[in-house]
Write an enzyme that holds these catalytic residues in place. Structure first.
Site, mmCIF file in Angstrom:
data_model
loop_
_atom_site.group_PDB
_atom_site.id
_atom_site.type_symbol
_atom_site.label_atom_id
_atom_site.label_comp_id
_atom_site.label_asym_id
_atom_site.label_seq_id
_atom_site.Cartn_x
_atom_site.Cartn_y
_atom_site.Cartn_z
ATOM 1 N N GLY A 70 0.859 -1.128 0.073
ATOM 2 C CA GLY A 70 -0.029 0.073 0.054
ATOM 3 C C GLY A 70 1.052 1.136 -0.029
ATOM 4 N N SER A 71 1.956 1.270 0.626
ATOM 5 C CA SER A 71 2.713 2.520 0.927
ATOM 6 C C SER A 71 3.329 2.772 -0.740
ATOM 7 C CB SER A 71 3.949 2.280 1.903
ATOM 8 O OG SER A 71 3.492 1.783 3.231
ATOM 9 N N GLN A 179 -7.743 -0.045 3.830
ATOM 10 C CA GLN A 179 -8.641 -0.718 4.602
ATOM 11 C C GLN A 179 -9.894 -0.875 4.364
ATOM 12 O OE1 GLN A 179 -8.068 -1.385 8.147
ATOM 13 N NE2 GLN A 179 -5.827 -0.856 7.961
ATOM 14 N N SER A 199 -3.535 -3.161 -0.574
ATOM 15 C CA SER A 199 -2.413 -3.877 0.215
ATOM 16 C C SER A 199 -2.756 -5.494 0.602
ATOM 17 C CB SER A 199 -1.708 -3.145 1.301
ATOM 18 O OG SER A 199 -0.756 -4.074 1.867
ATOM 19 N N GLY A 200 -1.843 -6.367 -0.121
ATOM 20 C CA GLY A 200 -2.479 -7.838 0.300
ATOM 21 C C GLY A 200 -2.766 -8.243 1.667
ATOM 22 N N HIS A 201 -1.767 -7.705 2.518
ATOM 23 C CA HIS A 201 -1.835 -8.103 3.924
ATOM 24 C C HIS A 201 -3.023 -7.670 4.773
ATOM 25 C CE1 HIS A 201 0.187 -5.082 6.391
ATOM 26 N NE2 HIS A 201 0.350 -4.587 5.127
ATOM 27 N N THR A 237 11.904 -7.681 -11.324
ATOM 28 C CA THR A 237 11.149 -9.264 -11.697
ATOM 29 C C THR A 237 10.023 -9.290 -10.700
ATOM 30 O OG1 THR A 237 13.260 -9.943 -12.246
ATOM 31 C CG2 THR A 237 11.524 -11.578 -11.660
ATOM 32 N N CYS A 324 3.660 4.885 19.696
ATOM 33 C CA CYS A 324 4.891 4.641 20.683
ATOM 34 C C CYS A 324 5.600 3.756 20.038
ATOM 35 C CB CYS A 324 4.168 4.207 21.981
ATOM 36 S SG CYS A 324 2.792 2.734 21.753
#
Ligand SMILES: *Cc1c(COP(=O)(O)O)cnc(C)c1O
Length: 395
Positions: A70-71, A179, A199-201, A237, A324
Site C-alpha cells: 500500500g505504501s 482498509q 495492499s494484500g496483507h 522481476t 509509541c
C-alpha cells in the site's frame, strides 16, 4: 484464551492464499520475461492475478500495476499526479488531516518541493463531506487524495460523492483504499475513482505486495527504474507468488463481503455497546459510516500503552492510536485531528476484527477491557485528581 483483534495492522493469511502461492516457489518458478515455457507459465500466472484484481475493482487488467504494498502504491499515485499537475502549472493538492503516513509523509515531501496542500478538517463527525472537497478545489488543484476508510478510527468516507465532485471539476482523484478493499464493495468506475491503492496483507493475503489502480491515460511516474516490467511503470522481476496469493485472497474476500460484513459488524456493535458502558469513555470515528471491523475508544485517565500490555497479558492483541511503536510518545495524529486533546488521545484503544473472530472472543474482550481499565485507573494519579475534583473530566 488468545484473541487477535489487530486486523487493521495485518491479517493472518488464508489457506486459500497460501495454497495459491506455493506452486510459484519451486514448480512454476520462471521469470515472466523469459521466452521459454517455464517463464511463460509464470507470465500466465501474472496475467491471471492481474485479471482477478481488476475484476474485483471493476476496471481493466491493464489499469493495474503491482507494487510492494500500500505504501508504494500511495507514493506512486501521489507523485504521478503531482508531476502531471506541475506540467500544467497546477501544484495544489487536497487531502485530509487523518491520512495514513504513507500519504501524509509523501505530501509533506511535496510541500518542501513547492506544492501546496490543503488538509481537510475531520473534527465534524470524524469524517469529511464531499462539500468540503468541492469548496477546497481551486483552478490550480491537480489532485484530491483522501482515504477510503481510516485505519485507526474506522470512518468510511463518502467516496462516490467525492468522485463525482472531482470528475465535475476535472481534478484527479486518488484514494488510499487499503482498509476498504476486501471489506467493502468497491467499483472504481461507478465511484469515479481515478487511482486507488490496495495492499494484500489487510485482507488475508501476503505482506509485501499490493497494487495501484490508475485509470487508462493517467501517466504514472516510476519510483523504481529498470526493466520494462508492469508496462514500464515499476521495474523489477515480478513477485509471482505474492501477486498470486494476493489475487486469491482478494477474490475470496470480495466474493464473501455480503456474508462477512454483517457478521463482523455485529461483533463490532456488541463491542461498541459494551465498552460504551465504561464511564468517561468516548467512541472515536464515524458512528454510522464505519468499517465493519473497527472499534476505537478513548478512556480518560489511563495510558494506552499500559492498557495494551495488560490486555496482551490477558490474551487480547490490540493496538492504541499512539505512535509509541516508533519510539515517540506523541499521540496519534488521527486522534488529534478529530479533536481529542493530548491527555485523552493517550488513553486510546483500537480493536480491529475480521471474520475469523468469534462471539466467544468478543465476550472475552468485553470481560477483560473494563477490568483492565478499572485496574489502571485505580493506580493513576490523574484519575485520583479527576475523582477528587482537582482536575476536570474531559470525557
Ligand atoms: C496498512 C496501510 C497502508 C500501508 O500498506 P503497506 O502494504 O503496509 O505498505 C497504507 N494505508 C492504510 C490506510 C493502511 O491501513
Amino acid at each position: 484464551m488468545y484473541v487477535y483483534a489487530d486486523n487493521a495492522a495485518t491479517t493472518a493469511m488464508s489457506q486459500t492464499a497460501i495454497d495459491a502461492m506455493l506452486p510459484y516457489f519451486n514448480k512454476i518458478y520462471g521469470n515472466p520475461s523469459s521466452l521459454h515455457s517455464v517463464g511463460q507459465e509464470a507470465k500466465e500466472a501474472l496475467d491471471a492475478a492481474r485479471a482477478s484484481v481488476a475484476k474485483c475493482l471493476g476496471c481493466e487488467p491493464r489499469e493495474i500495476t503491482f507494487t510492494s504494498g500500500g505504501s508504494e502504491a500511495d507514493n506512486q499515485a501521489i507523485r504521478s499526479a503531482a508531476i502531471f499537475g506541475a506540467r500544467k502549472g497546477k501544484k495544489h493538492i487536497i487531502s485530509t488531516a487523518f491520512e495514513h503516513h504513507a500519504v501524509l509523509h509523501t505530501l509533506q515531501r511535496l510541500e518542501k518541493e513547492g506544492y501546496e496542500v490543503t488538509y481537510l478538517d475531520v473534527k465534524e463527525g470524524h469524517n469529511i463531506t464531499a462539500q468540503q472537497v468541492r469548496d477546497a478545489i481551486r483552478p490550480d488543484t491537480c489532485l484530491v487524495t483522501v482515504m477510503y476508510a481510516n485505519n485507526e478510527i474506522g470512518s468510511v468516507l463518502p467516496i462516490a460523492e467525492i468522485g463525482a465532485v472531482c470528475k465535475q471539476a476535472g481534478v484527479l482523484f486518488h484514494t488510499d483504499a487499503v482498509q476498504a478493499v476486501g471489506h467493502l464493495h468497491i467499483n472504481v468506475k461507478e465511484q469515479n475513482i481515478d487511482m486507488l491503492s490496495l495492499s494484500g496483507h489487510k485482507f488475508h493475503g501476503p505482506k509485501g505486495v499490493g497494487a495501484l489502480y490508475a485509470r487508462r491515460g493517467i501517466p504514472l511516474t516510476n519510483l523504481i527504474d529498470g526493466g520494462a516490467q508492469e508496462r514500464g511503470k515499476r521495474a523489477g522481476t515480478e513477485n509471482i507468488a505474492g501477486v498470486s496469493g494476493m489475487a486469491a485472497a482478494m477474490v475470496d474476500a470480495c466474493d464473501h463481503i455480503d456474508q462477512n460484513m454483517p457478521r463482523v459488524a455485529a461483533m463490532r456493535d456488541r463491542l461498541i455497546e459494551g465498552l460504551s458502558q465504561i464511564p468517561h469513555s468516548a467512541l472515536n470515528g464515524d458512528a454510522v459510516n464505519r468499517l465493519p471491523g473497527n472499534v476505537s475508544f478513548c478512556f480518560e485517565g489511563i495510558e494506552g500503552e499500559a492498557l495494551l500490555l495488560l490486555l496482551d497479558m490477558h490474551g487480547v492483541c490490540a493496538s492504541s492510536g499512539s505512535a509509541c511503536t516508533s519510539g515517540s510518545l506523541d499521540p496519534s495524529h488521527v486522534l488529534l485531528a478529530i479533536g481529542r486533546v493530548h491527555d485523552v488521545a493517550h488513553g486510546s484503544l483500537r480493536l480491529s476484527l475480521c471474520e475469523y473472530n468469534t462471539d466467544e472472543e468478543v465476550d472475552h474482550i468485553l470481560k477483560v477491557v473494563p477490568e483492565v481499565v478499572a485496574y489502571l485507573r485505580n493506580m493513576s494519579p490523574v484519575w485520583r485528581d479527576l475523582q477528587t475534583g482537582k482536575r476536570e473530566y474531559i470525557l
